[in-house]
Design an enzyme around this catalytic site. Structure first.
Site, PDB file in Angstrom:
ATOM      1  N   LYS A 169      14.348 -18.991  24.175  1.00  0.00           N
ATOM      2  CA  LYS A 169      13.775 -17.670  24.407  1.00  0.00           C
ATOM      3  C   LYS A 169      12.427 -17.615  23.698  1.00  0.00           C
ATOM      4  O   LYS A 169      12.342 -17.424  22.482  1.00  0.00           O
ATOM      5  CB  LYS A 169      14.656 -16.543  23.867  1.00  0.00           C
ATOM      6  CG  LYS A 169      14.169 -15.149  24.364  1.00  0.00           C
ATOM      7  CD  LYS A 169      14.442 -14.034  23.369  1.00  0.00           C
ATOM      8  CE  LYS A 169      13.320 -13.861  22.379  1.00  0.00           C
ATOM      9  NZ  LYS A 169      12.042 -13.350  22.962  1.00  0.00           N
ATOM     10  N   GLY A 200      12.355 -12.796  27.817  1.00  0.00           N
ATOM     11  CA  GLY A 200      12.824 -11.434  27.628  1.00  0.00           C
ATOM     12  C   GLY A 200      12.524 -10.909  26.239  1.00  0.00           C
ATOM     13  O   GLY A 200      11.876 -11.577  25.425  1.00  0.00           O
ATOM     14  N   GLY A 202      13.407  -9.502  22.398  1.00  0.00           N
ATOM     15  CA  GLY A 202      14.319  -9.916  21.341  1.00  0.00           C
ATOM     16  C   GLY A 202      15.572  -9.080  21.285  1.00  0.00           C
ATOM     17  O   GLY A 202      16.674  -9.593  21.041  1.00  0.00           O
ATOM     18  N   VAL A 205      17.569 -10.420  24.938  1.00  0.00           N
ATOM     19  CA  VAL A 205      17.886 -11.845  25.038  1.00  0.00           C
ATOM     20  C   VAL A 205      18.236 -12.429  23.669  1.00  0.00           C
ATOM     21  O   VAL A 205      19.203 -13.188  23.525  1.00  0.00           O
ATOM     22  CB  VAL A 205      16.718 -12.617  25.684  1.00  0.00           C
ATOM     23  CG1 VAL A 205      17.001 -14.116  25.682  1.00  0.00           C
ATOM     24  CG2 VAL A 205      16.483 -12.127  27.104  1.00  0.00           C
ATOM     25  N   GLY A 206      17.446 -12.075  22.650  1.00  0.00           N
ATOM     26  CA  GLY A 206      17.718 -12.603  21.313  1.00  0.00           C
ATOM     27  C   GLY A 206      19.083 -12.192  20.800  1.00  0.00           C
ATOM     28  O   GLY A 206      19.845 -13.014  20.278  1.00  0.00           O
ATOM     29  N   GLU A 244      13.202 -19.865   9.958  1.00  0.00           N
ATOM     30  CA  GLU A 244      11.869 -20.111   9.394  1.00  0.00           C
ATOM     31  C   GLU A 244      11.138 -18.784   9.436  1.00  0.00           C
ATOM     32  O   GLU A 244      10.803 -18.285  10.513  1.00  0.00           O
ATOM     33  CB  GLU A 244      11.140 -21.198  10.207  1.00  0.00           C
ATOM     34  CG  GLU A 244       9.972 -21.814   9.479  1.00  0.00           C
ATOM     35  CD  GLU A 244       8.676 -21.058   9.704  1.00  0.00           C
ATOM     36  OE1 GLU A 244       8.281 -20.289   8.790  1.00  0.00           O
ATOM     37  OE2 GLU A 244       8.092 -21.198  10.775  1.00  0.00           O
ATOM     38  N   GLU A 378       3.259  -9.613   3.925  1.00  0.00           N
ATOM     39  CA  GLU A 378       2.655 -10.558   4.864  1.00  0.00           C
ATOM     40  C   GLU A 378       1.863  -9.766   5.909  1.00  0.00           C
ATOM     41  O   GLU A 378       2.444  -9.134   6.792  1.00  0.00           O
ATOM     42  CB  GLU A 378       3.725 -11.405   5.545  1.00  0.00           C
ATOM     43  CG  GLU A 378       3.140 -12.469   6.457  1.00  0.00           C
ATOM     44  CD  GLU A 378       4.208 -13.325   7.118  1.00  0.00           C
ATOM     45  OE1 GLU A 378       3.990 -14.540   7.266  1.00  0.00           O
ATOM     46  OE2 GLU A 378       5.257 -12.773   7.500  1.00  0.00           O
TER      47      GLU A 378
END
Length: 473
Positions: A169, A200, A202, A205-206, A244, A378
């Site tokens: 994905k 798709g 997140g 699909v995630g 990660e 970040e």
């Protein structure tokens, strides 16, 4: 290339929802493509296909998997011009950086995995047993938008070489380059179901991948908050996870007798400004000796002039736009926050209107305190925080005083730099002008993730151990 299909079980097929996600060019704000908005039905089809293909693929000798990957790499290389073009359009990454880092370096990565695969310790003899490493199974790979090819290659190539099957994905913002990879796998003759592409959001699909019972592992790259969400869902069914995540990486410059900091400044700027700062390993905190502050600030200002901003189609430009309006707004808010917190703008500042593209100039804050928001969060944009330190112990304290631990750098006399590197809490530390090594493990400490990518260690992530106690009668 037809971007309006999914690639499942060796077939290009329409998405189940009939809905699409538009892809915008961040340099022009024009919609130029669309991909299917995949859903749990598409994920289920892909998971069943990958699960069905797994036994035969896992049983295939490594030499045969390598031969197929060699064919894939040859086709992948032949797509270079198309990949450069599509990456510039979907990400806004400038031509020179796109060619060298976004595309050509992925050939180096793929070659590294192919060459290292026979060296992975899949069988280990012990005193009274033998330990084998076997494929984990069906791998759900969820990748980010900032390196749309690189982060995909880091996952799918080692996973496939180790005998796993894959459902990819890609990011909904930069999904198009993955279509060329799917085409390359198809043309290379990979068996049906071994590689599957489901585009798709997140949240659809995630999440469906993370919770599907036939998916054995989730390999995720993205924000720390996103990784926590994915990890929680995956652990509900005790899947393997590799995460990660984010970074807020320190770059420490040690005092130089000749007061010339040209090389370390270039190294820092290449990290934080190229790709418009949209790099998880970016050196976003520059730690400098207090006694050299005035000298280094002058050199920062002068060297920053080299980092030009403009159309990513221009071969001379170093920074294109940031990837989206959402990124533009987020980075702008951090710049405003830095000004409100009392940091001093040495260069750059709030960007112009985004009407003609999401452009943000290199921005450098000085007089930054490490407890400021801009020094802790970040930002994921071309924003550098300059922080002074009193001595080496103070520099280490500042470098480690952050919740992340992905990357770092130290520039100075080699022995001193190495000694300092050992004290920094980060998964990767660059000494002086050392190049990146594709064979080295990549990953972070603390909230920067779980697991490693790259080299043999990255391949081992996609295996699980089995011990056979075979010395008895």
């Amino acid at each position: 290339m037809d971007f309006e299909k999914l690639y499942i079980d060796g077939q290009w097929t329409a998405g189940a929802s009939g809905r699409f996600i538009e892809v915008e060019n961040p340099a022009t704000r024009q919609i130029f493509a669309r991909v299917p908005a995949g859903n749990e039905i598409d994920v289920d089809k892909a998971a069943r296909a990958a699960h069905k293909a797994l036994p035969a693929w896992a049983a295939l000798p490594l030499t045969e998997r390598i031969n197929l990957m060699e064919k894939f790499l040859a086709i992948f290389k032949s797509q270079e011009n198309d990949l450069i073009d599509i990456t510039i359009k979907e990400l806004g990454s400038p031509y020179s950086f796109t060619k060298s880092s976004q595309v050509e370096y992925q050939y180096v990565r793929t070659r590294s995995y192919i060459d290292l695969a026979p060296k992975v310790p899949l069988v280990e003899k012990m005193a009274y047993s033998t330990t084998y490493r076997e494929p984990v199974g069906v791998i759900g790979c969820i990748t980010p938008w900032n390196y749309p090819l690189g982060q995909v290659i880091q996952k799918i190539v080692p996973a496939l070489l180790m005998g796993n099957t894959v459902i990819l994905k890609p990011s909904q913002h930069t999904p198009l380059s993955s279509y060329y990879l799917a085409e390359a796998f198809e043309k290379a003759g990979f068996p049906k179901g071994v590689f599957n592409l489901v585009t798709g959001r997140g949240g659809e699909v995630g999440n469906a991948l993370s919770s599907h019972p036939l998916v054995d592992m989730i390999s995720f790259t993205g924000s720390t908050s996103g990784g926590v969400t994915v990890g929680k869902k995956a652990l509900e069914s005790v899947k393997h996870i590799s995460l990660e995540l984010g970074g807020k990486s320190p770059y420490v410059i040690l005092p130089a007798k000749d007061h010339d900091y040209t090389e370390p400044i270039h190294l820092c700027f290449n990290s934080i400004f190229l790709n418009s700062g949209q790099t998880c390993t970016a050196f976003s905190r520059l730690l400098i000796p207090a006694e050299e502050k005035e000298t280094i600030e002058k050199q920062l200002t002068e060297i920053a002039k080299e980092y030009t901003v403009g159309s990513p189609e221009n071969h001379e430009v170093k920074l294109g736009p940031v990837s989206s309006l959402q990124q533009y707004k987020k980075i702008s808010e951090y710049i405003r926050k830095g000004m409100d917190e009392g940091a001093r703008l040495l260069l750059g500042g709030l960007p112009d209107s985004p009407d003609k593209g999401y452009y943000i100039k290199p921005t450098i804050f000085t007089d930054v305190k490490n407890d400021m928001t801009i020094a802790q969060d970040e930002i994921f944009g071309p924003v550098l925080c300059v922080i002074t330190y009193r001595d080496e112990d103070d520099a280490i304290s500042i470098a480690n005083d952050v919740r992340y631990g992905l990357n770092a750098g130290v520039y100075g006399p080699k022995d001193k730099a190495i000694a300092m590197a050992h004290r920094i809490q980060a998964g990767n530390v660059y000494i002086n002008a050392s190049p990146r090594d594709t064979a080295a493990p990549f990953g972070g400490y603390k909230e920067s993730g779980i697991g490693r990518e790259g080299g043999i260690y990255g391949m081992l992530e996609f295996t699980q151990q089995k011990a056979l106690f075979d010395t008895g009668k």
